[in-house]
Motif scaffolding. Sequence first.
Motif, PDB file in Angstrom:
ATOM      1  N   TRP A   1      31.969  41.757  36.426  1.00 20.99           N
ATOM      2  CA  TRP A   1      32.089  41.797  34.964  1.00 20.99           C
ATOM      3  C   TRP A   1      33.572  41.592  34.658  1.00 20.99           C
ATOM      4  CZ3 TRP A   1      31.990  46.992  31.850  1.00 20.99           C
ATOM      5  CH2 TRP A   1      32.199  46.714  30.486  1.00 20.99           C
ATOM      6  N   VAL A   2      33.904  40.451  34.089  1.00 19.15           N
ATOM      7  CA  VAL A   2      35.292  40.079  33.818  1.00 19.15           C
ATOM      8  C   VAL A   2      35.685  40.542  32.422  1.00 19.15           C
ATOM      9  CG1 VAL A   2      36.911  38.169  33.534  1.00 19.15           C
ATOM     10  CG2 VAL A   2      35.219  38.099  35.364  1.00 19.15           C
ATOM     11  N   THR A   3      36.736  41.353  32.350  1.00 14.72           N
ATOM     12  CA  THR A   3      37.231  41.829  31.052  1.00 14.72           C
ATOM     13  C   THR A   3      38.612  41.290  30.727  1.00 14.72           C
ATOM     14  OG1 THR A   3      38.130  43.840  32.061  1.00 14.72           O
ATOM     15  CG2 THR A   3      35.863  43.942  31.208  1.00 14.72           C
ATOM     16  N   SER A   4      39.281  40.658  31.709  1.00 15.48           N
ATOM     17  CA  SER A   4      40.618  40.110  31.482  1.00 15.48           C
ATOM     18  C   SER A   4      40.799  38.884  32.357  1.00 15.48           C
ATOM     19  CB  SER A   4      41.683  41.166  31.819  1.00 15.48           C
ATOM     20  OG  SER A   4      42.982  40.642  31.661  1.00 15.48           O
ATOM     21  N   LEU A   5      41.448  37.852  31.784  1.00 11.94           N
ATOM     22  CA  LEU A   5      41.743  36.626  32.508  1.00 11.94           C
ATOM     23  C   LEU A   5      43.244  36.411  32.554  1.00 11.94           C
ATOM     24  CD1 LEU A   5      38.967  34.371  30.976  1.00 11.94           C
ATOM     25  CD2 LEU A   5      39.077  35.136  33.355  1.00 11.94           C
ATOM     26  N   ILE A   6      43.735  35.873  33.659  1.00 14.63           N
ATOM     27  CA  ILE A   6      45.169  35.704  33.859  1.00 14.63           C
ATOM     28  C   ILE A   6      45.416  34.271  34.327  1.00 14.63           C
ATOM     29  CG2 ILE A   6      47.221  36.600  35.025  1.00 14.63           C
ATOM     30  CD1 ILE A   6      45.313  39.055  35.767  1.00 14.63           C
ATOM     31  N   GLY A   7      46.229  33.528  33.584  1.00 17.36           N
ATOM     32  CA  GLY A   7      46.575  32.187  34.012  1.00 17.36           C
ATOM     33  C   GLY A   7      45.369  31.269  34.053  1.00 17.36           C
ATOM     34  N   ALA A   8      45.591  30.013  34.347  1.00 16.87           N
ATOM     35  CA  ALA A   8      44.499  29.050  34.424  1.00 16.87           C
ATOM     36  C   ALA A   8      44.960  27.804  35.141  1.00 16.87           C
ATOM     37  CB  ALA A   8      43.985  28.687  33.030  1.00 16.87           C
TER      38      ALA A   8
ATOM     39  N   ARG B   1      40.666  30.628  37.695  1.00 16.60           N
ATOM     40  CA  ARG B   1      41.421  31.573  36.885  1.00 16.60           C
ATOM     41  C   ARG B   1      41.510  32.919  37.588  1.00 16.60           C
ATOM     42  NH1 ARG B   1      41.126  31.564  30.496  1.00 16.60           N
ATOM     43  NH2 ARG B   1      43.173  32.446  31.018  1.00 16.60           N
ATOM     44  N   GLY B   2      42.662  33.573  37.422  1.00 16.38           N
ATOM     45  CA  GLY B   2      42.792  34.947  37.871  1.00 16.38           C
ATOM     46  C   GLY B   2      42.016  35.861  36.936  1.00 16.38           C
ATOM     47  N   ALA B   3      41.458  36.929  37.492  1.00 16.34           N
ATOM     48  CA  ALA B   3      40.599  37.788  36.676  1.00 16.34           C
ATOM     49  C   ALA B   3      40.697  39.241  37.124  1.00 16.34           C
ATOM     50  CB  ALA B   3      39.147  37.322  36.761  1.00 16.34           C
ATOM     51  N   SER B   4      40.329  40.129  36.232  1.00 16.38           N
ATOM     52  CA  SER B   4      40.152  41.543  36.548  1.00 16.38           C
ATOM     53  C   SER B   4      38.980  42.051  35.739  1.00 16.38           C
ATOM     54  CB  SER B   4      41.419  42.344  36.241  1.00 16.38           C
ATOM     55  OG  SER B   4      41.751  42.252  34.869  1.00 16.38           O
ATOM     56  N   GLY B   5      38.445  43.181  36.150  1.00 14.22           N
ATOM     57  CA  GLY B   5      37.275  43.725  35.456  1.00 14.22           C
ATOM     58  C   GLY B   5      36.623  44.801  36.300  1.00 14.22           C
ATOM     59  N   PHE B   6      35.311  44.640  36.548  1.00 18.01           N
ATOM     60  CA  PHE B   6      34.559  45.675  37.261  1.00 18.01           C
ATOM     61  C   PHE B   6      33.521  45.026  38.175  1.00 18.01           C
ATOM     62  CE2 PHE B   6      36.085  47.390  33.297  1.00 18.01           C
ATOM     63  CZ  PHE B   6      36.604  48.621  33.662  1.00 18.01           C
TER      64      PHE B   6
ATOM     65  N   ARG C   1      35.223  39.758  24.913  1.00 17.46           N
ATOM     66  CA  ARG C   1      36.649  39.608  24.608  1.00 17.46           C
ATOM     67  C   ARG C   1      37.249  38.350  25.237  1.00 17.46           C
ATOM     68  NH1 ARG C   1      40.125  44.713  25.990  1.00 17.46           N
ATOM     69  NH2 ARG C   1      38.725  44.952  27.781  1.00 17.46           N
ATOM     70  N   VAL C   2      36.668  37.858  26.341  1.00 15.99           N
ATOM     71  CA  VAL C   2      37.225  36.695  27.037  1.00 15.99           C
ATOM     72  C   VAL C   2      36.259  35.518  27.104  1.00 15.99           C
ATOM     73  CG1 VAL C   2      38.772  38.117  28.418  1.00 15.99           C
ATOM     74  CG2 VAL C   2      36.499  37.582  29.307  1.00 15.99           C
ATOM     75  N   ALA C   3      35.019  35.718  26.690  1.00 11.16           N
ATOM     76  CA  ALA C   3      34.015  34.652  26.794  1.00 11.16           C
ATOM     77  C   ALA C   3      34.379  33.441  25.945  1.00 11.16           C
ATOM     78  CB  ALA C   3      32.643  35.187  26.388  1.00 11.16           C
ATOM     79  N   GLY C   4      35.086  33.677  24.852  1.00 13.28           N
ATOM     80  CA  GLY C   4      35.482  32.570  23.989  1.00 13.28           C
ATOM     81  C   GLY C   4      36.345  31.548  24.694  1.00 13.28           C
ATOM     82  N   SER C   5      37.013  31.955  25.788  1.00 15.10           N
ATOM     83  CA  SER C   5      37.854  31.012  26.518  1.00 15.10           C
ATOM     84  C   SER C   5      37.019  29.895  27.139  1.00 15.10           C
ATOM     85  CB  SER C   5      38.654  31.737  27.600  1.00 15.10           C
ATOM     86  OG  SER C   5      37.804  32.233  28.619  1.00 15.10           O
ATOM     87  N   LEU C   6      35.799  30.202  27.555  1.00 15.75           N
ATOM     88  CA  LEU C   6      34.934  29.171  28.126  1.00 15.75           C
ATOM     89  C   LEU C   6      34.586  28.113  27.083  1.00 15.75           C
ATOM     90  CD1 LEU C   6      32.471  31.288  30.276  1.00 15.75           C
ATOM     91  CD2 LEU C   6      34.186  29.687  31.109  1.00 15.75           C
TER      92      LEU C   6
END
Length: 450
Positions: free
Chosen positions: A373-380, A391-396, A243-248
């Motif tokens: 394991w990053v499932t959400s990214l915040i800011g950059a 980048r800020g991140a959340s996940g597991f 879901r967030v890998a496309g940002s890279l």
Amino acid sequence: MSGAVPSPAEIAEALLAAARSAGAEAADAVVIEERSSGIDVRAGKLEEAGRSESMQLGLRVFMGQRSAIASASDSRPDGFSGLAERAVAMASEAPEDPYAGLAGPDELSAARDAAGLDLDDPTEEPEPAALEDWARAMEGAATAASGIAQAEASASWGRSTLHLAASNGFSGGWSSTMSSLSCTAIGGEGLGMERDYDYDVRTHLGDLRGAEEIGARAAERALARLGPRKPPTGKATVLYDERVAGSLIGHLLQAINGAAIARGASWARGLMGEAVLPEGLDLLEEPHRPRVPGSRRFDAEGLPTADRALVEKGLLQSWLLDLSNARKLGLSSSANASRSARSGPSPSAHNLRLTPGSATREELLADMGTGLWVTSLIGATINPNTGDYSRGASGFWVENGEIAYPVSECTIAGSLPDMLRRIIPANDGREHTGRVIPSLMIERMSIAGA
């Protein structure tokens, strides 16, 4: 112009005629007609119901090497002369640009529509009641899960018709449809609430995943995030969820955008022919994939699009170029021009595909041992010149290849050029999306947490 309601093609040709009458030496016009409807449901109640219809007109005129753009939302023919006169007056006062100008007639695409791309769903527009039923079904499926305090869901549909015409002889366009379902679920109580989502977007209504499935998946994801901690600070493996890998890859696209290269404001400016991805990985542009929103036979300057490799076997092969930036660099356009009615062309990527790996995401999680394991990214915070990344991140947090606990409020950092050369792809890219980018694992990332 025939008929009581002129078509976008007729409007575009009328705008060109008005530009010629106003004294423009060359011109192009883009007309975008849109119709959409949507329903939002929240806490079991209808939150919002909307329907919109709009027409956007953009006229770009050239006076020698000077150019200007005027736009409007009024499609009545009696206003075209004023629009053209305003554009010509602005162009007359604009600074000269030696790189401005339309494509030559021999550069233009022979295709003038979206034949074979299947972008326009022939299904009738769904009734508002049907959209509301789908939204309520998502919301109901989410709130049926124990621990979900609230959910909000949206269902929408839209059709867009675009037509481009220019004084160099080009005239072409296409229509496309878009249907979407999305649901956000909120779990927990008070300050311990967490949210997550699921969604689906398709060109054809019948291809959408089921509403109940989307709602239930949103709830499952939200519940999994309850009780987050901060991860330990240090170096660890990071797995970017699909879901967030496309940002890279999006950051790579920004770096190889011709506008950034022409300005000298890109960490990739000296890397043509050099490694930007691991050996063996290709990043392909596929503008002719059926039923994918980013597909097109020609770009916003009327040039023919084609499949090509942006990166081949890890080595950078091409910039993303429109005519102006290509001329600045002494190159030919890569047919990557995009534009709106209010702005001129600029480079943008079409559909993309990154070479997948052989492992599933679950297998990569097992292989990573300990990591994030990053499932959400915040800011950059990304330096376009050096590629410094934060980048800020959340996940597991993962230990011994298994999920240990949810994570929030952490930062991941590194050097983009180095990170991209070390990505390890999974095989979970979604085929119906414009960017088929799988989950991506990167070892030795800096993590700031507890």
